[in-house]
Design an enzyme around this catalytic site. Sequence first.
Site, PDB file in Angstrom:
ATOM      1  N   ARG A   9      -3.467  -8.284 -20.776  1.00 23.43           N
ATOM      2  CA  ARG A   9      -4.366  -7.828 -21.841  1.00 23.43           C
ATOM      3  C   ARG A   9      -3.700  -6.838 -22.810  1.00 23.43           C
ATOM      4  O   ARG A   9      -4.282  -6.499 -23.827  1.00 23.43           O
ATOM      5  CB  ARG A   9      -5.692  -7.308 -21.288  1.00 23.43           C
ATOM      6  CG  ARG A   9      -5.624  -6.006 -20.570  1.00 23.43           C
ATOM      7  CD  ARG A   9      -6.906  -5.781 -19.806  1.00 23.43           C
ATOM      8  NE  ARG A   9      -8.117  -5.882 -20.636  1.00 23.43           N
ATOM      9  CZ  ARG A   9      -8.478  -4.984 -21.547  1.00 23.43           C
ATOM     10  NH1 ARG A   9      -7.718  -3.931 -21.769  1.00 23.43           N
ATOM     11  NH2 ARG A   9      -9.581  -5.137 -22.235  1.00 23.43           N
ATOM     12  N   PRO A  62       0.814  -1.226   0.000  1.00 22.87           N
ATOM     13  CA  PRO A  62       0.000   0.000   0.000  1.00 22.87           C
ATOM     14  C   PRO A  62       0.842   1.268   0.000  1.00 22.87           C
ATOM     15  O   PRO A  62       0.328   2.346  -0.299  1.00 22.87           O
ATOM     16  CB  PRO A  62      -0.847  -0.123   1.275  1.00 22.87           C
ATOM     17  CG  PRO A  62      -0.226  -1.184   2.096  1.00 22.87           C
ATOM     18  CD  PRO A  62       0.570  -2.046   1.184  1.00 22.87           C
ATOM     19  N   GLU A  77       1.882  -7.471   8.420  1.00 24.01           N
ATOM     20  CA  GLU A  77       2.151  -6.030   8.337  1.00 24.01           C
ATOM     21  C   GLU A  77       3.120  -5.709   7.204  1.00 24.01           C
ATOM     22  O   GLU A  77       3.540  -4.560   7.055  1.00 24.01           O
ATOM     23  CB  GLU A  77       2.713  -5.512   9.667  1.00 24.01           C
ATOM     24  CG  GLU A  77       1.790  -5.729  10.850  1.00 24.01           C
ATOM     25  CD  GLU A  77       0.394  -5.134  10.648  1.00 24.01           C
ATOM     26  OE1 GLU A  77       0.312  -3.934  10.355  1.00 24.01           O
ATOM     27  OE2 GLU A  77      -0.593  -5.879  10.789  1.00 24.01           O
ATOM     28  N   ASP A 130      -9.918   1.231 -24.822  1.00 26.06           N
ATOM     29  CA  ASP A 130     -10.397   1.275 -23.447  1.00 26.06           C
ATOM     30  C   ASP A 130     -10.097   2.614 -22.796  1.00 26.06           C
ATOM     31  O   ASP A 130      -9.173   3.308 -23.178  1.00 26.06           O
ATOM     32  CB  ASP A 130      -9.710   0.188 -22.607  1.00 26.06           C
ATOM     33  CG  ASP A 130     -10.159  -1.206 -23.000  1.00 26.06           C
ATOM     34  OD1 ASP A 130     -11.240  -1.312 -23.580  1.00 26.06           O
ATOM     35  OD2 ASP A 130      -9.416  -2.150 -22.719  1.00 26.06           O
TER      36      ASP A 130
END
Length: 232
Positions: free
Chosen positions: A157, A92, A119, A172
Amino acid sequence: MIRVRFDVLTLFPEMYSGYLGQSLLRRAIDRGLVDVQLHNIRDWTRDKHGMVDDRPYGGGPGMVLKVEPTVACVEAVRKMKETPGHLVVLTPSGQRLNQPLVEKLSQQQRLLLLCGRYEGFDQRVIDILQPEEISIGDYVLNGGEVASMVLIDAVVRLIPEVLGDERSSQEDSFSGTDRLLEHAHYTRPREFRGHRVPEILLSGNHPEISRWRHEQSLRRTQQNRSDLLDED
Ligand code: JCE
């Protein structure tokens, strides 16, 4: 023939079985375009209990992934091929994944995806291996596995042969030159519960259809993602 080889380093390789069996990726693997190899970090522990995590120095809640098995796993997996590969850790606190970063990653022949739990890793894993630290978004997951599947999905993709119709990945949202959201799509029936397909799409007037779709894109972007219009 293989365009990208992914080596996933994880404590939970079984999490990938459903995803890897999914039709588009399965077909790409079967056609030899993509290779995904799973490696269990626990296999590189040297103590008899197979300990991969330990309590944090300085105290606090949760557990930290140990440096020795993690570094041993990465180094062993690197040596399995001539090309050491580009090492990514999902976290994160990494840089945000976006389409330009996906495009950059898709240029690599080999990507090593290091997935943490608890963690996260002992900081020395990062200091020693100097991976590219990537976050898939501003929320906290329980581990890197789901994030790594997102990254694999987005990279795969972009391999030209993977999508049958080569245009569809280009058109896209976020792939074009103007960073607008996609216009709405419709298929049969022409009417459902009183909701009709916009008449213009049935007209066969392709310049008008293009204009209509572009206006749709602009309006959607203003409504849902005005931040995309502020950039530059
Ligand atoms: C992860 C955790 C930090 C407390 C390993 C979360 C990536 N975009 C992302 N969101 N969440 C992640 C992610 C990736 C790897 C790990 N955790 C949980 N991380 C502080 C808890 C552990």
